[in-house]
Design a protein around this motif. Structure first.
Motif, short mmCIF file in Angstrom:
data_model
loop_
_atom_site.label_atom_id
_atom_site.label_comp_id
_atom_site.label_asym_id
_atom_site.label_seq_id
_atom_site.Cartn_x
_atom_site.Cartn_y
_atom_site.Cartn_z
N ASN A 237 30.46 7.78 -21.38
CA ASN A 237 31.70 7.00 -21.52
C ASN A 237 32.92 7.89 -21.70
N SER A 238 32.84 9.10 -21.23
CA SER A 238 33.97 10.02 -21.37
C SER A 238 35.17 9.51 -20.57
N PRO A 239 36.38 9.68 -21.11
CA PRO A 239 37.57 9.33 -20.32
C PRO A 239 37.81 10.30 -19.18
N PHE A 240 37.15 11.48 -19.23
CA PHE A 240 37.39 12.51 -18.22
C PHE A 240 36.44 12.35 -17.04
N VAL A 241 36.95 12.62 -15.85
CA VAL A 241 36.14 12.55 -14.64
C VAL A 241 35.10 13.66 -14.62
N PHE A 242 35.51 14.86 -14.96
CA PHE A 242 34.62 16.02 -14.89
C PHE A 242 34.26 16.48 -16.30
N THR A 243 32.97 16.39 -16.62
CA THR A 243 32.51 16.71 -17.97
C THR A 243 31.41 17.77 -17.93
N LYS A 244 31.15 18.34 -19.12
CA LYS A 244 30.03 19.26 -19.26
C LYS A 244 28.72 18.49 -19.07
N ARG A 245 27.70 19.20 -18.65
CA ARG A 245 26.41 18.55 -18.44
C ARG A 245 25.90 17.96 -19.76
N GLY A 246 25.56 16.66 -19.73
CA GLY A 246 25.02 15.98 -20.89
C GLY A 246 26.01 15.78 -22.02
N SER A 247 27.30 15.86 -21.72
CA SER A 247 28.33 15.74 -22.76
C SER A 247 29.48 14.91 -22.24
#
Length: 338
Positions: A237-247
């Motif tokens: 549910n991150s607001p960011f399109v590109f996230t760290k793996r599993g985060s």
């Protein structure tokens, strides 16, 4: 409390801030207690970090312990020449020149020194053995090849690279894109912030380089990749399109560079990095008829002359067309004479 005379007010107070009575203000003391704190209010964190490294690496070892009012134009000129003699590129030497110019200008304007020695130091010129490097950019055919090679790569990295070459955005701006900023109907993204990294501060969000938000428009292919990512994000549910793996945390802004180096080596693509894709966006757009004002707006350049100076590098085809235009003009004029 004593009364401060009006004519004392900016200079005398500043001198008391950085030295005890009877002492001379050293360049390091002035830079650390006055110049850097004041400039840090208005400059980007990346710039502050760069200036601090320049100070620590070469300026403080050379001038740090010297009273700032006793540093001469000759010493500063020799320092700049010495940097070039070390083999540093003109662009690197210019950073030191601009930093020293800023320090001495502020010291002079606030009456810490009575004369500005940097006024007599010329801006660095290229060494006689130094080639002036041209802006590196791919051709339209090379970009098409890069996009073809991306087809079998992970979705996240495909999308990152497509966004870079489709919009001319900086890598920090792409890493900071949030889902809420995507306009699925208009096929656009509103860029409001940038993701940066410095050793002192770590990863952090900041405003774009020119402190203005901008809207960039995307191709159907890039929109499809974003939609596919949106549908596959699962419980993230991150607001960011590109996230760290599993985060849910955003990816490190240096991660795309590292991946692109490996990708470029795999497919024989030379010097692949995010900023080269930014250059390529502008070069291809301008070469094919886009107006400078629009390209400057997309890139986020306040000064359109920067866009003109940096990106209007002619290729073989544009040179051929220019020669042809000139010949046709002369041939037409000759017809009227006869």
């Amino acid at each position: 409390m004593g009364i401060i005379r009006k004519e004392e007010q900016p200079a005398a107070i500043e001198r008391r801030e950085v030295k005890a009575e009877g002492e001379k203000i050293t360049l390091q003391t002035y830079a650390e207690k006055v110049f850097m704190p004041r400039k840090s209010i208005t400059i980007a964190e990346n710039t502050r970090d760069l200036w601090q490294r320049c100070l620590n690496l070469r300026i403080y070892p050379t001038f740090g312990s010297k009273p700032i009012e006793e540093i001469t134009s000759s010493e500063l000129y020799d320092f700049i020449l010495g940097l070039q003699a070390e083999g540093l590129a003109k662009s690197t030497v210019e950073k030191y020149y601009r930093l020293l110019r800023g320090i001495f200008r502020m010291a002079y304007n606030t009456n810490v020194i009575t004369a500005n020695p940097m006024q007599n130091v010329d801006a660095p010129q290229p060494r006689k053995d130094e080639m002036i490097s041209e802006i590196q950019a791919y051709t339209a055919e090379e970009i098409a090849y890069i996009e073809k090679c991306l087809e079998n790569e992970p979705l996240k990295w495909r999308t990152v690279v497509h966004l870079l070459d489709d919009t001319g955005c900086r890598i920090g701006e792409v890493c900071a894109i949030e889902w809420s900023r995507i306009d699925w109907v208009r096929q656009a993204v509103v860029i409001t912030c940038s993701l940066c990294y410095t050793p002192d501060k770590g990863v952090f969000l900041t405003t774009p380089k020119n402190r203005r938000k901008k809207t960039v428009y995307l191709s159907e292919k890039t929109m499809w990749l974003l939609w596919k990512m949106y549908m596959e994000r699962g419980k993230n549910n991150s607001p960011f399109v590109f996230t760290k793996r599993g985060s849910s945390e955003p990816i490190h802004p240096q991660s795309p560079r590292k991946w692109m180096e490996k990708f470029g080596a795999k497919y024989g693509i030379e010097h692949l990095h995010p900023h080269k894709l930014r250059h390529s966006f502008a070069s291809i757009a301008i070469t094919n008829g886009a107006d400078i004002a629009s390209v400057a707006e997309i890139l986020g350049h306040r000064d359109k002359s920067v866009t003109l100076r940096m990106y209007t590098t002619a290729n073989a085809e544009s040179c051929r067309i220019a020669s042809s235009i000139r010949r046709k003009a002369v041939e037409t004029a000759a017809l009227h004479i006869s």
